[in-house]
Motif scaffolding. Structure first.
Motif, PDB file in Angstrom:
ATOM      1  N   ARG A  70      -6.881   6.216   3.488  1.00  0.00           N
ATOM      2  CA  ARG A  70      -5.617   6.934   3.342  1.00  0.00           C
ATOM      3  C   ARG A  70      -4.561   6.153   2.583  1.00  0.00           C
ATOM      4  O   ARG A  70      -3.405   6.545   2.542  1.00  0.00           O
ATOM      5  CB  ARG A  70      -5.065   7.357   4.700  1.00  0.00           C
ATOM      6  CG  ARG A  70      -6.030   8.159   5.492  1.00  0.00           C
ATOM      7  CD  ARG A  70      -5.474   8.619   6.782  1.00  0.00           C
ATOM      8  NE  ARG A  70      -4.659   7.618   7.426  1.00  0.00           N
ATOM      9  CZ  ARG A  70      -4.266   7.696   8.672  1.00  0.00           C
ATOM     10  NH1 ARG A  70      -4.626   8.699   9.396  1.00  0.00           N
ATOM     11  NH2 ARG A  70      -3.517   6.762   9.196  1.00  0.00           N
ATOM     12  N   ALA A  71      -4.912   5.015   1.979  1.00  0.00           N
ATOM     13  CA  ALA A  71      -3.935   4.207   1.265  1.00  0.00           C
ATOM     14  C   ALA A  71      -4.543   3.663  -0.012  1.00  0.00           C
ATOM     15  O   ALA A  71      -5.755   3.547  -0.146  1.00  0.00           O
ATOM     16  CB  ALA A  71      -3.455   3.060   2.137  1.00  0.00           C
ATOM     17  N   ARG A  72      -3.669   3.345  -0.949  1.00  0.00           N
ATOM     18  CA  ARG A  72      -4.092   2.739  -2.209  1.00  0.00           C
ATOM     19  C   ARG A  72      -3.180   1.563  -2.496  1.00  0.00           C
ATOM     20  O   ARG A  72      -2.052   1.497  -2.019  1.00  0.00           O
ATOM     21  CB  ARG A  72      -4.027   3.739  -3.348  1.00  0.00           C
ATOM     22  CG  ARG A  72      -2.619   4.208  -3.632  1.00  0.00           C
ATOM     23  CD  ARG A  72      -2.545   5.093  -4.862  1.00  0.00           C
ATOM     24  NE  ARG A  72      -1.190   5.584  -5.024  1.00  0.00           N
ATOM     25  CZ  ARG A  72      -0.217   4.939  -5.673  1.00  0.00           C
ATOM     26  NH1 ARG A  72      -0.479   3.780  -6.221  1.00  0.00           N
ATOM     27  NH2 ARG A  72       0.989   5.434  -5.762  1.00  0.00           N
ATOM     28  N   PHE A 113       0.829  -1.194   0.000  1.00  0.00           N
ATOM     29  CA  PHE A 113       0.000   0.000   0.000  1.00  0.00           C
ATOM     30  C   PHE A 113       0.864   1.245   0.000  1.00  0.00           C
ATOM     31  O   PHE A 113       1.918   1.293   0.630  1.00  0.00           O
ATOM     32  CB  PHE A 113      -0.932   0.018   1.214  1.00  0.00           C
ATOM     33  CG  PHE A 113      -1.971  -1.057   1.165  1.00  0.00           C
ATOM     34  CD1 PHE A 113      -3.115  -0.896   0.398  1.00  0.00           C
ATOM     35  CD2 PHE A 113      -1.804  -2.230   1.863  1.00  0.00           C
ATOM     36  CE1 PHE A 113      -4.067  -1.883   0.336  1.00  0.00           C
ATOM     37  CE2 PHE A 113      -2.750  -3.222   1.810  1.00  0.00           C
ATOM     38  CZ  PHE A 113      -3.883  -3.057   1.048  1.00  0.00           C
ATOM     39  N   ALA A 114       0.400   2.273  -0.702  1.00  0.00           N
ATOM     40  CA  ALA A 114       1.067   3.562  -0.769  1.00  0.00           C
ATOM     41  C   ALA A 114       0.062   4.640  -0.380  1.00  0.00           C
ATOM     42  O   ALA A 114      -1.144   4.409  -0.427  1.00  0.00           O
ATOM     43  CB  ALA A 114       1.577   3.807  -2.186  1.00  0.00           C
ATOM     44  N   PRO A 115       0.524   5.818   0.008  1.00  0.00           N
ATOM     45  CA  PRO A 115      -0.422   6.887   0.336  1.00  0.00           C
ATOM     46  C   PRO A 115      -1.263   7.271  -0.881  1.00  0.00           C
ATOM     47  O   PRO A 115      -0.796   7.231  -2.016  1.00  0.00           O
ATOM     48  CB  PRO A 115       0.469   8.057   0.749  1.00  0.00           C
ATOM     49  CG  PRO A 115       1.788   7.461   1.060  1.00  0.00           C
ATOM     50  CD  PRO A 115       1.900   6.214   0.260  1.00  0.00           C
ATOM     51  N   CYS A 116      -2.500   7.630  -0.621  1.00  0.00           N
ATOM     52  CA  CYS A 116      -3.408   8.030  -1.700  1.00  0.00           C
ATOM     53  C   CYS A 116      -2.876   9.297  -2.351  1.00  0.00           C
ATOM     54  O   CYS A 116      -2.461  10.237  -1.680  1.00  0.00           O
ATOM     55  CB  CYS A 116      -4.805   8.256  -1.122  1.00  0.00           C
ATOM     56  SG  CYS A 116      -6.004   8.804  -2.345  1.00  0.00           S
ATOM     57  N   LEU A 138     -15.050  12.563   2.777  1.00  0.00           N
ATOM     58  CA  LEU A 138     -14.101  11.473   2.605  1.00  0.00           C
ATOM     59  C   LEU A 138     -13.589  11.466   1.171  1.00  0.00           C
ATOM     60  O   LEU A 138     -14.295  11.825   0.229  1.00  0.00           O
ATOM     61  CB  LEU A 138     -14.758  10.129   2.906  1.00  0.00           C
ATOM     62  CG  LEU A 138     -15.033   9.810   4.366  1.00  0.00           C
ATOM     63  CD1 LEU A 138     -15.748   8.481   4.481  1.00  0.00           C
ATOM     64  CD2 LEU A 138     -13.766   9.800   5.164  1.00  0.00           C
ATOM     65  N   CYS A 139     -12.365  11.067   1.015  1.00  0.00           N
ATOM     66  CA  CYS A 139     -11.759  10.987  -0.311  1.00  0.00           C
ATOM     67  C   CYS A 139     -12.488   9.912  -1.127  1.00  0.00           C
ATOM     68  O   CYS A 139     -12.728   8.804  -0.646  1.00  0.00           O
ATOM     69  CB  CYS A 139     -10.285  10.643  -0.167  1.00  0.00           C
ATOM     70  SG  CYS A 139      -9.417  10.435  -1.726  1.00  0.00           S
ATOM     71  N   ARG A 140     -12.839  10.236  -2.350  1.00  0.00           N
ATOM     72  CA  ARG A 140     -13.563   9.282  -3.184  1.00  0.00           C
ATOM     73  C   ARG A 140     -12.663   8.171  -3.696  1.00  0.00           C
ATOM     74  O   ARG A 140     -13.108   7.069  -3.970  1.00  0.00           O
ATOM     75  CB  ARG A 140     -14.192   9.996  -4.380  1.00  0.00           C
ATOM     76  CG  ARG A 140     -15.322  10.900  -3.997  1.00  0.00           C
ATOM     77  CD  ARG A 140     -16.065  11.402  -5.191  1.00  0.00           C
ATOM     78  NE  ARG A 140     -15.168  11.999  -6.184  1.00  0.00           N
ATOM     79  CZ  ARG A 140     -15.554  12.456  -7.352  1.00  0.00           C
ATOM     80  NH1 ARG A 140     -16.820  12.406  -7.696  1.00  0.00           N
ATOM     81  NH2 ARG A 140     -14.694  12.984  -8.190  1.00  0.00           N
TER      82      ARG A 140
END
Length: 86
Positions: free
Chosen positions: A52-54, A24-27, A44-46
């Motif tokens: 907080r991670a992608r 996982f990496a930061p969004c 919230l981030c879509r």
């Protein structure tokens, strides 16, 4: 030419190791915060849905290739009592 090929191979191996160690990496959309602020509203981030991670692209490719391989092979039998000719 050989040096360039070696550098490309080392870079790919390093990225594969990174994907294995930290999948996982930061969004990128919310910079790893999890929320977006637009016009005095906090939502919230879509993209990451507040986690907080992608998932990294290399890890996503690895997961998809594992799934395709698992669906394309025969299931392994775990019954050791059965004879192989039955």
């Amino acid at each position: 030419m050989a040096l360039a090929s070696l550098l490309i191979l080392l870079t790919a191996a390093g990225y594969a190791l990174l994907c294995a160690m930290r999948p996982f990496a930061p969004c990128r959309k919310c910079s790893g915060i999890g929320v977006r602020t637009r016009r005095r509203t906090v939502t919230l981030c879509r993209r990451c849905h507040g986690t907080r991670a992608r998932l990294r692209i290399g890890r996503r490719l690895l997961n998809n290739s594992r799934t395709i391989h698992a669906h394309g092979t025969r299931p392994q039998t775990t019954d050791r009592k059965a004879a192989p000719w039955q």
